[in-house]
Each structure stands twice: as structure tokens, then as C-alpha cells.
Scaffold this motif. Structure first.
Motif, PDB file in Angstrom:
ATOM      1  N   VAL A  25       6.275  15.651  -4.344  1.00 17.22           N
ATOM      2  CA  VAL A  25       5.293  15.045  -3.334  1.00 17.22           C
ATOM      3  C   VAL A  25       5.139  13.484  -3.670  1.00 17.22           C
ATOM      4  CG1 VAL A  25       2.735  15.003  -2.669  1.00 17.22           C
ATOM      5  CG2 VAL A  25       3.959  17.211  -3.113  1.00 17.22           C
ATOM      6  N   ALA A  26       5.195  13.191  -4.961  1.00 13.08           N
ATOM      7  CA  ALA A  26       5.113  11.655  -5.181  1.00 13.08           C
ATOM      8  C   ALA A  26       6.253  11.144  -4.975  1.00 13.08           C
ATOM      9  CB  ALA A  26       5.069  11.495  -6.689  1.00 13.08           C
ATOM     10  N   ASN A  27       7.515  11.558  -4.847  1.00 13.36           N
ATOM     11  CA  ASN A  27       8.853  11.253  -4.296  1.00 13.36           C
ATOM     12  C   ASN A  27       8.896  10.751  -3.081  1.00 13.36           C
ATOM     13  OD1 ASN A  27      12.127  10.935  -4.610  1.00 13.36           O
ATOM     14  ND2 ASN A  27      11.584  12.108  -3.007  1.00 13.36           N
ATOM     15  N   ASP A  28       8.339  11.812  -2.074  1.00 16.34           N
ATOM     16  CA  ASP A  28       8.123  11.596  -0.690  1.00 16.34           C
ATOM     17  C   ASP A  28       7.363  10.429  -0.356  1.00 16.34           C
ATOM     18  OD1 ASP A  28      10.148  13.279  -0.564  1.00 16.34           O
ATOM     19  OD2 ASP A  28       8.888  15.008   0.161  1.00 16.34           O
ATOM     20  N   THR A  29       6.187  10.573  -0.961  1.00 17.35           N
ATOM     21  CA  THR A  29       5.203   9.475  -0.731  1.00 17.35           C
ATOM     22  C   THR A  29       5.748   7.972  -0.796  1.00 17.35           C
ATOM     23  OG1 THR A  29       3.321  10.901  -1.349  1.00 17.35           O
ATOM     24  CG2 THR A  29       2.874   8.682  -1.221  1.00 17.35           C
ATOM     25  N   ALA A  30       6.336   7.764  -1.936  1.00 19.86           N
ATOM     26  CA  ALA A  30       7.104   6.499  -2.115  1.00 19.86           C
ATOM     27  C   ALA A  30       8.087   6.187  -1.104  1.00 19.86           C
ATOM     28  CB  ALA A  30       7.779   6.624  -3.490  1.00 19.86           C
ATOM     29  N   ILE A  31       8.622   6.860  -0.275  1.00 19.96           N
ATOM     30  CA  ILE A  31       9.532   6.827   0.846  1.00 19.96           C
ATOM     31  C   ILE A  31       8.673   6.355   2.024  1.00 19.96           C
ATOM     32  CG2 ILE A  31      11.427   7.667   2.186  1.00 19.96           C
ATOM     33  CD1 ILE A  31      12.201   6.806  -0.621  1.00 19.96           C
ATOM     34  N   ALA A  32       7.553   7.070   2.320  1.00 19.67           N
ATOM     35  CA  ALA A  32       6.797   7.206   3.426  1.00 19.67           C
ATOM     36  C   ALA A  32       6.286   5.630   3.295  1.00 19.67           C
ATOM     37  CB  ALA A  32       6.001   8.082   3.459  1.00 19.67           C
ATOM     38  N   VAL A  33       5.641   5.214   2.316  1.00 20.37           N
ATOM     39  CA  VAL A  33       5.166   3.614   2.162  1.00 20.37           C
ATOM     40  C   VAL A  33       6.036   2.866   1.618  1.00 20.37           C
ATOM     41  CG1 VAL A  33       3.129   2.590   1.133  1.00 20.37           C
ATOM     42  CG2 VAL A  33       3.106   5.080   1.398  1.00 20.37           C
ATOM     43  N   ASN A  34       6.667   2.186   2.838  1.00 19.76           N
ATOM     44  CA  ASN A  34       7.618   1.167   2.379  1.00 19.76           C
ATOM     45  C   ASN A  34       7.348  -0.304   2.658  1.00 19.76           C
ATOM     46  OD1 ASN A  34       7.352   0.706   5.300  1.00 19.76           O
ATOM     47  ND2 ASN A  34       9.299   0.899   5.800  1.00 19.76           N
ATOM     48  N   GLN A  35       5.991  -0.639   2.244  1.00 21.87           N
ATOM     49  CA  GLN A  35       5.526  -1.749   2.106  1.00 21.87           C
ATOM     50  C   GLN A  35       5.720  -2.855   3.467  1.00 21.87           C
ATOM     51  OE1 GLN A  35       7.395  -3.448  -1.642  1.00 21.87           O
ATOM     52  NE2 GLN A  35       6.810  -1.558  -2.589  1.00 21.87           N
ATOM     53  N   GLY A  36       5.499  -2.234   4.515  1.00 26.89           N
ATOM     54  CA  GLY A  36       5.665  -2.758   6.045  1.00 26.89           C
ATOM     55  C   GLY A  36       7.253  -3.142   6.232  1.00 26.89           C
ATOM     56  N   GLY A  37       7.846  -2.407   5.700  1.00 30.33           N
ATOM     57  CA  GLY A  37       9.399  -2.540   5.904  1.00 30.33           C
ATOM     58  C   GLY A  37      10.206  -3.813   5.020  1.00 30.33           C
ATOM     59  N   LYS A  38       9.348  -4.455   4.262  1.00 29.57           N
ATOM     60  CA  LYS A  38       9.932  -5.578   3.416  1.00 29.57           C
ATOM     61  C   LYS A  38      10.730  -4.844   2.313  1.00 29.57           C
ATOM     62  CE  LYS A  38       6.245  -8.864   3.714  1.00 29.57           C
ATOM     63  NZ  LYS A  38       4.918  -9.459   3.103  1.00 29.57           N
ATOM     64  N   ARG A  39      10.129  -3.777   1.885  1.00 29.62           N
ATOM     65  CA  ARG A  39      10.873  -3.015   0.649  1.00 29.62           C
ATOM     66  C   ARG A  39      10.439  -1.589   0.656  1.00 29.62           C
ATOM     67  NH1 ARG A  39      10.048  -6.563  -4.709  1.00 29.62           N
ATOM     68  NH2 ARG A  39       7.999  -5.832  -4.318  1.00 29.62           N
ATOM     69  N   LYS A  40      11.397  -0.520   0.364  1.00 30.20           N
ATOM     70  CA  LYS A  40      11.036   0.632   0.189  1.00 30.20           C
ATOM     71  C   LYS A  40       9.947   0.851  -1.016  1.00 30.20           C
ATOM     72  CE  LYS A  40      15.032   2.989   1.934  1.00 30.20           C
ATOM     73  NZ  LYS A  40      16.538   3.611   1.567  1.00 30.20           N
ATOM     74  N   GLY A  41       9.060   1.868  -0.832  1.00 36.62           N
ATOM     75  CA  GLY A  41       8.148   1.978  -2.110  1.00 36.62           C
ATOM     76  C   GLY A  41       9.125   2.557  -3.385  1.00 36.62           C
ATOM     77  N   ALA A  42       8.748   2.104  -4.361  1.00 38.20           N
ATOM     78  CA  ALA A  42       9.249   2.699  -5.791  1.00 38.20           C
ATOM     79  C   ALA A  42       8.534   3.065  -6.606  1.00 38.20           C
ATOM     80  CB  ALA A  42      10.347   1.332  -6.108  1.00 38.20           C
ATOM     81  N   VAL A  43       8.895   4.088  -7.344  1.00 33.98           N
ATOM     82  CA  VAL A  43       8.075   4.591  -8.290  1.00 33.98           C
ATOM     83  C   VAL A  43       8.937   5.351  -9.535  1.00 33.98           C
ATOM     84  CG1 VAL A  43       8.011   7.050  -7.280  1.00 33.98           C
ATOM     85  CG2 VAL A  43       6.110   6.228  -8.962  1.00 33.98           C
ATOM     86  N   CYS A  44       8.570   5.323 -10.785  1.00 34.86           N
ATOM     87  CA  CYS A  44       9.310   6.072 -11.848  1.00 34.86           C
ATOM     88  C   CYS A  44       8.334   7.029 -12.649  1.00 34.86           C
ATOM     89  CB  CYS A  44       9.768   5.136 -12.658  1.00 34.86           C
ATOM     90  SG  CYS A  44      10.747   5.530 -14.089  1.00 34.86           S
ATOM     91  N   ALA A  45       8.915   8.270 -12.752  1.00 35.18           N
ATOM     92  CA  ALA A  45       8.169   9.181 -13.307  1.00 35.18           C
ATOM     93  C   ALA A  45       8.561   9.292 -14.868  1.00 35.18           C
ATOM     94  CB  ALA A  45       8.094  10.381 -12.680  1.00 35.18           C
TER      95      ALA A  45
END
Length: 956
Positions: A435-455
């Protein structure tokens, strides 16, 4: 574009026909919005079917007429056509104009990539022959002149005469003051791409593309390209601000910049992007401080990156010029200062000179109405549904404004653990990671950059084995996270068990809750007690296995999938200044931040990096300049804490209480090369030590200065700082817990005096230093990334802004000085993938100085990192490079990293899996062959980030 028709001998007349490499004019579909300029100046719609014809004829030329009906050839040609069209149109621009040569370049590139070398060779030979024929047909003394009477089409559709004189002036201006560049050459190539009725935006692009083709021959053309892009930007910006079509040369901007700047502030506030408070500055004083000449210092990649992703825009039109951009950032950071004009000018002078650069979120958002300026956020996920989904929501809110995320998932109970509320069994941590992975992709910082997270997950967690498999391309896709970064949070006890070939037990955290907060000797005691409980059957969920087996699997997954990274829990906590108020449970997206987190506190860090290369003078490292830079930089970073727009209350509370910042560095390899020091040498290790000691000393001193002026941070009392324990002193805490120490403890500066100042005055910031990857801001400044060794000396860098030929300018200068820089050398560098080691003509001293990452023993990287780590109160993003990796090498390398006191490691890069493509890239940058390096880190897995992938730039 040219195509390869079959070379055949007619049985009827015995006449040998040369390959016919050209597009036929068959009626076929056109790619909407794209057009082709032919060599005669005519413009036709871009027709992908002609590429298919060209490729088919190329195969016929080599394989004969029997290939015509071959299903294999048909399928190959279809696939190659898609590749070529995709490469040409991938940036999504509508109405783009391609030159015929650009399309030919991409066809050749596709043939080489797909390893159809014979077909590609025939294609190349034909193109060279046709080029010679065209050249022979031209008069020997042909002047580069555009056809008479050309017109230009303006944005409103009207046409005006093409201003040939201005075009020449702009190109001359772009070349001014640069060695070994030719305005005439650029002008000639530009005129070759002109046609009657050319659009104004196409005319602006033509000289840029012409200059880019020359970069691999002379690196200074990168700066020329940037200056030509600047002219395009000026037209766009001034037209927006003045609400009418207008343009200006660089020389004219010296007078126009102040008036423009005031118009920029007004336009930004009117567009509801800039903070209205900026208008209350003394804009006359601010505008007078602008330095228009600094617009000329960019390399092309740097300015193009700013143009594409950083400059403010409205309705697709940019209205921010480079010096306005830097001043806007500076004003935003000075907005709460007493003499804010003076401080804004001070901050502006620092970043516009490239001596220091703020992190990407600060550059994006400073001075705007939503000033989210912080780079990194660290969270701990609670072991209940409310806590888990709150953490996922927090991730989305933090990522929205360009934050990079590190999540500590260790508290979440493991697979098979009992759930009291439902009397059922837990599915473990993995489904929630999905779920956290898919959220990071959905929130892409207004198209400037993809969301990025490390677990992050601790090595004793019962789900650790499944966690290791998260990035695999096989298995149940519902239990895979293809986009999320992962990292092992490894306690020292595990490494001790590995070295002793002992057993290791996995637990579920709901049954062993205190392990999460313990480290060092306390952790070892508690862990042993739980092992005894497991043996007595008093635990529900556990598993015992050989520690070495788990370690080997960790290393295997690291090599095969690039994840999870390996980070070390105990040194992060034992050396943390803030152990009195919490525990470091994870690092961040890029493994350089080590701050406390809990259910109530989300850690925040504000980053910026010193350009070390800019602080090298004739006598070596300029300590006085470095002190000035660090002092101003620390003030800027501290200001971020108070100005920052916080999207969740836990982040605000934590940041205001502890006020951590992360001052890092970039341009380390550039600095070494200026000093004529090889990366793989004792001298380089010593320079890493001395330079980091100076940065650390001045950063701590600057924080103490701020404490004297503004007060110490709220949780200072009880910290290591308050006890006079500085980072260099905290090494002893690790040595005591481990029973050994392999870190160097040499000092050269007056630390005792500083230690006394810290105890008396306090610190403004709980943490001061962290070395981030600087993936983007190093591009902006035109220097090497962070502490990285050179990846290659000649390659094509790909990011969201396009493809860019990158050449090591220092190497070119040295080769020129020895009479070795010529087309043969360019060809050799391409053939050897940008490495110098195997080129016999290059002297040994230059081979050592310009050795690339895979040409050096990775132990040198760890030794230099260990010397830096002794001065850091946080950590560093450290990539490790291995040529021809093996299990034995990996094992030795990561054990060495642990023994040398490193807190974290980042990507493992293995040369065996690095994709290198040799091709003509005139359509990209290069004139002849170039090397396109896709920074793939591991075998059979997705492309990794960190070298220059926009997915991994959340830190900087």
C-alpha cells in the motif's frame, strides 16, 4: 531519412547497385504534430512508416532478398521502428521539428542497441559516403549563409523577416570568453536547419541543438549550449512579464535585469505563487545586487534542468530567470531576518556563485506561498490499523511538497502473529508495504518528481526473509514493491553472530517490543533473554537459522535486486547526540539522515551542500573561504526550520524542538582532480579526512554562534553536546560496545576550545551534518555528485530533462596539454565505455587521476568514508562499486564497512550488469559515437536511481 536498400547484382545486366539509403515517399500515416526538415530546407510531416521502410531496406542490403518475406525481419523492423519513434517523441513535446540527420541517428542507435551490428555497419558506411559526396558537391569556399528572404512565424501566426543579424550576435555572445569554440561552426550548422516560415521557438532551439552536437569534441560547447538556451528563456520570460513579444541579448540584460526583477515579483504574487511578503522587501536594493553575468556560468545540463523543473511558470510560460530564481530562494530564506535585505543578498551571493547549494525542496518552494523547504522525513509506523494508515496518509502529505521519506516498519507485528481484536493471525508487514509503495507512485509532487520512500526493517523481525524479496520480479506480485526502496536496519549483535558463525533468531515485535528501542549492550542482553524464552516455548512466533545464511541471502538480494540496502543500527544510535530523548529507528530515503522517530515525532532534516571544488585554490583547500561558506550556509539551514511549511503536526513539533540540519558536500572528485590526487590513494583518504574535519569544525562552530544569538535548541540539555561529547569523541562509545575500533581518530584543529564553547553556549541544532547524494543540485552547479568517484569520463546522462552528453572537461584539458585530444581519443573513450585504463596513449599518471568508479578497489571508498564518518553527527549516502562482483567480495566489502564504523551504505553498483550502448548520437548530443550509460545497479532488475534518475532525487 536514409534507408538501406539491398546491395544486389542484377542477373540481367550484371550491374552492381549501391545501397539506396533514403526515405521513399510512400503515402502513410504521420505522427501528429511532428515534422521533419529535409536537407533541401523543405518541411514534411513526420512519417513513422518511412522508418519502417528504411530499416527493411537496411536488412535487405545485408541479408539479401530472402529477408523480404521473413517474419523475423518483419517483427524486428516493427520493434525497432517503435523504439526510434519512442526515442524521438518521448519528451511529449507537440509540434517538434526533427532534422533528417536526427532521425538517422536514432535509427543507427536502435540497430546498435539491438546488436544488429552488420546492418548498422552498412548503414554507417553509407551515411559517411553520402556525407562525403555532399561535401564534394559544395564549393570549397562556401560561406555559411541562410537562403535569402527567409521568414519567421510568430506565436500569433504572423510572419516577419528572419533576423539573421541577431542570430549571429546571440551565437557570438554565447561563445565569448570560451576557449576552443567556434561561433562560425555553430552558425553554419544552425543555418542548415532553417526553413522559410520557421517558428520562433524552433529558431531558438536550432542553435542549441547545433552546439550540443559538438560537446563531445569540446566540453566548452556545453556552456555555449547553456547560453543559447538562456536566450530562449529570456524571450519567454520577458514576453510574459511585459505582456508583449520581446527579447534581449545578454549584454542588454545588464541594464534590464533590475526592472525585470521587480516585474517578476509582481507577476509571481499576482499568479498566487510567490509570498506577498516578498514585495515588502526593498526591491531597489535587492535588484541592484543581482549579478547578470552569473547567468553565463551554467553548463547545459544544469540550466536545462532548472528550465524544465525549477523555474516558476504559469500556463506553460516561464517567468523566472536564473538570478531571479536564486534571489527568490534567498529572499524566502531571509524573510524573518531583522535586516532581511542584507541577509538575502548574502544568501544570494552564496548560492548564485555555486559555492553552496540548497536542496531541491528549498529551491522549489522558497519564497512561495507553500514553503515546504525540508528534504527528508523519517517516521515510525505503529502496530495498529489506525497507526499504519495514518503513516500511509502522512507519507502522501509529506511527499506532496517534495519530501523524501524513510519509514520504520519494525514495530508492525509479523506473519502469523496473534491479533487480539479479531482472534486471528496477522498477514505481516508486507501487504502494508505494498500500500505504501502504491501511494508513493500516486503522489508525484505535481509532476516534478515521483514520490519516493524507503522502508526499513530490523534484521530480527520475523518477516525479514519476505522483506528481502520485495524487489524481486518473480513470485506473488501482491507481495512485491517494485517502486519502493528497502533497507536492512542491522544491529551489531547480528554482525557478531555472522563473524562467529552463530545462530540467529527471528521474532515478532508484538512479543519482543523492547528490542525496537534497544541497542548496544542492552540490546544484546534483551535479545539473548528472548532466545531463552523461545527455547522454553514461551513465544508464539519465532524462527532460528544460521546467521551466515541470512547474511548471504541479504547480500544475494542486494546484488540481484539492488535492495535492501545495508545500514547499521548501533553506530547510528551510540553516536547520536540525541540518545537522551529517543532512538534512531531508521535512516531516510538516501541513508544519510539518522534522527530519532516515534509515534509522536516525525523527524525532519533540512539539507544543503558545500561545493568543495569551488573551495580549492592555488594553495589547496581554502580554509578561510570554507569557513565563510559554512557559516552562512548554517544560518540558511537554521532559518528553514522556522520558515518551513509543515504538512503534519508531528513533523512541526519535532523540527522546532530539535532543529536538525544536514550540511553536506559535493564536487569531491573535482576537488581531488584540481589537487592532482588520485581517488585510490592515501592522499585522497587524507583529503577526505581534513576537508570533512574543517566542514565539521565550522558547522559546529556556526551552530554555537547561532545558539549565542538565538538560543540553544529546546532538547539540548542532556545531549552529548551538553556533555562536551563531539562527533569525534563519540567514536569511543562504539568502541566500548563492540570491544574494538578500526576508525582513525587523528585530529588537526583546536577541538578542545570548540568543545568548551559548545558546553557553555549550547548548540542551535541537534544535528549539523549529513552528506546527501546531490543528484540534481550537482548538475545545476556543474560538478561531480556528492562524494562519488566518476562513473565514466564520457557518457550520455538521461533524466527527466532529456539526454545529455557529459565529458570530463578536466580530462580533456589535460589531454589537450599533452597533445592527445583528437577524434581518435574520442573514439577510444567510447570504445572503452568512458574509461581511460585501457587506452595505451594515456600516460599512467592521468590513468590514475581519471580512473572511474569500477577501475578502483571499493575499499578505498570505504576508507575515505570512514574518515568522514568520524566527523559526522549523521551519516552519508555512500554508493559502493564492484567490478566483477562475487559473493566473497560482497561479504568482505560489507564486513569492512561495518568494522570501519560506517553508519549506513547506499546502492551497490556492479559493472557486470551496467548497460553500455555505443552508437551515433547526433540527435542526442554527440557527433560520432557516444556511450549511453544506463545506471543499472544489478542484474535482472529495474533501473536503479541515484546516478541521475529523477526517482531518487528527493534528498537533493
Amino acid at each position: 531519412m536514409p534507408s538501406a536498400a539491398a546491395t544486389q547484382t542484377s542477373p540481367q545486366n550484371g550491374v552492381h547497385h549501391e545501397p539506396e539509403f533514403k526515405f521513399e515517399q510512400e503515402a502513410a500515416r504521420s505522427e501528429p504534430g511532428f515534422r521533419v526538415i529535409r536537407r533541401n530546407g523543405g518541411v514534411t510531416p513526420f512519417d513513422p512508416s518511412k522508418i519502417t521502410v528504411a530499416l527493411t531496406k537496411a536488412f535487405l542490403a545485408v541479408e539479401g532478398s530472402t529477408a523480404a518475406g521473413s517474419r523475423r525481419v518483419h517483427d524486428v523492423v516493427e520493434e525497432l521502428t517503435e523504439q526510434v519513434v519512442g526515442a524521438l517523441t518521448r519528451r511529449g513535446e507537440t509540434g517538434r521539428l526533427f532534422h533528417i540527420e536526427e532521425i538517422q541517428d536514432q535509427v543507427e542507435l536502435a540497430l546498435m542497441r539491438s546488436e544488429h551490428h552488420k546492418v548498422a555497419r552498412a548503414y554507417v558506411l553509407y551515411r559517411e559516403e553520402r556525407a562525403r559526396e555532399r561535401h564534394a558537391d559544395e564549393a570549397v569556399t562556401v560561406e555559411a549563409a541562410a537562403p535569402a528572404g527567409l521568414t519567421m512565424t510568430l506565436s500569433d501566426g504572423s510572419t516577419v523577416p528572419l533576423d539573421e543579424k541577431r542570430l549571429a550576435v546571440v551565437i557570438e555572445e554565447a561563445c565569448a570568453g570560451l576557449a576552443d569554440v567556434s561561433a562560425e561552426t555553430i552558425l553554419k550548422e544552425t543555418r542548415r536547419n532553417l526553413y522559410d516560415g520557421i517558428r520562433q521557438d524552433e529558431l531558438a532551439l536550432a542553435p542549441i541543438l547545433a552546439a550540443r552536437t559538438l560537446v563531445e569534441q569540446e566540453p566548452n560547447y556545453s556552456q555555449v549550449s547553456a547560453r543559447l538556451l538562456l536566450d530562449k528563456l529570456r524571450r519567454e520570460v520577458l514576453s510574459f512579464i511585459e505582456k508583449r513579444p520581446t527579447e534581449a541579448t545578454q549584454a542588454e540584460m545588464f541594464e534590464r535585469y533590475p526592472a525585470y526583477f521587480k516585474g517578476f515579483i509582481e507577476a509571481g504574487i499576482e499568479a498566487e505563487m510567490l509570498d506577498p511578503e516578498l514585495a515588502r522587501f526593498d526591491l531597489d536594493r535587492i535588484a541592484a545586487a543581482l549579478k547578470p553575468e552569473r547567468d553565463l556560468q551554467f553548463q547545459y545540463l544544469g540550466l536545462q534542468t532548472l528550465y524544465d523543473r525549477y523555474f516558476l511558470h504559469k500556463d506553460g510560460a516561464r517567468y523566472e530567470l536564473p538570478q531571479a530564481f536564486f534571489m527568490r530562494v534567498a529572499m524566502g530564506l531571509a524573510i524573518r531576518e531583522i535586516d532581511r535585505e542584507a541577509r538575502a543578498i548574502e544568501f544570494y551571493n552564496l548560492i548564485s556563485s555555486f559555492d553552496f547549494m540548497c536542496s531541491t525542496p528549498t529551491l522549489f518552494n522558497s519564497g512561495t506561498r507553500r514553503p515546504q523547504l525540508s528534504s527528508c522525513f523519517l517516521t515510525t509506523v505503529a502496530d495498529d490499523l489506525d497507526g499504519i494508515f495514518k503513516a500511509v496518509k502522512d507519507n502522501a502529505l509529506l511527499a506532496k511538497y517534495s519530501g523524501g521519506l524513510g519509514n520504520d516498519w519494525t514495530p508492525v507485528r509479523g506473519l502469523g502473529a496473534h491479533i487480539k481484536g479479531t482472534n486471528g493471525e496477522s498477514q505481516g508487514v508486507v501487504p502494508f508495504l505494498k500500500v505504501a509503495n502504491d501511494t508513493a507512485i500516486a503522489v508525484n509532487q505535481g509532476g516534478k518528481r515521483k514520490g519516493a520512500v524507503c522502508a526499513y526493517l530490523e534484521t530480527w523481525h520475523i518477516d525479514i526473509e519476505e522483506f528481502l524479496d520485495l524487489r524481486k520480479n518473480t513470485g506473488d506480485d501482491r507481495r512485491r514493491t517494485h517502486d519502493m526502496n528497502t533497507a536492512n536496519w542491522v544491529p551489531d549483535l547480528f554482525m557478531e553472530r555472522v563473524e562467529a558463525d552463530g545462530e540467529w533468531t527471528l521474532f515478532s515485535p508484538d512479543e519482543t517490543p523492547d528490542l525496537h528501542d534497544l541497542y548496544g549492550v542492552d540490546f544484546a542482553k534483551a535479545y539473548a533473554a528472548y532466545e531463552e524464552k523461545a527455547k522454553r516455548g514461551e513465544l508464539r512466533v519465532y524462527k532460528t537459522l544460521r546467521a551466515v545464511d541470512l547474511w548471504r541471502r541479504m547480500l544475494t538480494m542486494l546484488f540481484e535486486t539492488g535492495h535492501p540496502w545495508i545500514t547499521f543500527k548501533d553506530p547510528c544510535n551510540l553516536r547520536s547526540p540525541q540518545g537522551h530523548v529517543g532512538v534512531v529507528h531508521s535512516s531516510n530515503l538516501c541513508t544519510e539522515i539518522t534522527l530519532n522517530t516515534s509515534r509522536d515525532e516525525v523527524a525532519v532534516c533540512n539539507l544543503g551542500s558545500v561545493n568543495l571544488a569551488a573551495h580549492i585554490g592555488e594553495k589547496g583547500l581554502d580554509f578561510e573561504k570554507l569557513e565563510r561558506t559554512v557559516k552562512t550556509a548554517m544560518r540558511m539551514l537554521d532559518n528553514v526550520v522556522d520558515i518551513n511549511f509543515y504538512t503534519i503536526p508531528e513533523a512541526r513539533a519535532s523540527n522546532l524542538r530539535h532543529r536538525p540540519v544536514g550540511l553536506g558536500l559535493m564536487g569531491f572528485q573535482d576537488a581531488l582532480q584540481k589537487l592532482r590526487i588520485a581517488y585510490s590513494s592515501d592522499e585522497a583518504v587524507e583529503f577526505a579526512d581534513r576537508s570533512m574535519e574543517a566542514i565539521s569544525y565550522h558547522a559546529i562552530s556556526a551552530s554555537t554562534d547561532l545558539a549565542e544569538e538565538r538560543g540553544a535548541y529546546a532538547s539540548f540539555n542532556g545531549s552529548l553536546w551538553s556533555k562536551g561529547v563531539l562527533p569525534i569523541d563519540s567514536i569511543n562509545r562504539v568502541s566500548h560496545a563492540r570491544g574494538f575500533n578500526e576508525m582513525d581518530e587523528t585530529i588537526t584543529l583546536d577541538w578542545e576550545t570548540l568543545r568548551k564553547r559548545v558546553k557553555k553556549a549550547g548548540m542551535r541544532n541537534s544535528n549539523c551534518m549529513a552528506i546527501a547524494p546531490t543528484a540534481t543540485i550537482s548538475n545545476i552547479c556543474g560538478v561531480s555528485q556528492s562524494i562519488e568517484p566518476a562513473y565514466q569520463n564520457l557518457f550520455v546522462k538521461s533524466n527527466m530533462s532529456g539526454d545529455f552528453t557529459v565529458v570530463n572537461a578536466a580530462l580533456v584539458r589535460d589531454l589537450k596539454a599533452r597533445g592527445l585530444w583528437d577524434e581518435v581519443m574520442v573514439s577510444d573513450l567510447k570504445y572503452y565505455d568512458g574509461s581511460v585504463g585501457q587506452i595505451d596513449r594515456i600516460p599512467d599518471d592521468l590513468k590514475a587521476l581519471y580512473a572511474t568508479a569500477f577501475e578502483m578497489d571499493a575499499s578505498w571508498l570505504i576508507e575515505a568514508a570512514s574518515r568522514r564518518q568520524k566527523w559526522l553527527d549523521q551519516a552519508q549516502s555512500l554508493n559502493l562499486y564492484l567490478a566483477n562482483p562475487s559473493g566473497k567480495k560482497l561479504d568482505a566489502l560489507y564486513r569492512l564497512a561495518w568494522r570501519k564504523g560506517l553508519k549506513t551504505t547506499y546502492y551497490l553498483r556492479a559493472s557486470a550488469a551496467t548497460s553500455v550502448e555505443k552508437s551515433t548520437l547526433k540527435g542526442t548530443d554527440g557527433k560520432l559515437n557516444a556511450v549511453s550509460v544506463e545506471p543499472t545497479v544489478y542484474a535482472s532488475a529495474p533501473k536503479a536511481c541515484a546516478i541521475d534518475d529523477p526517482e531518487c532525487e528527493a534528498c537533493q
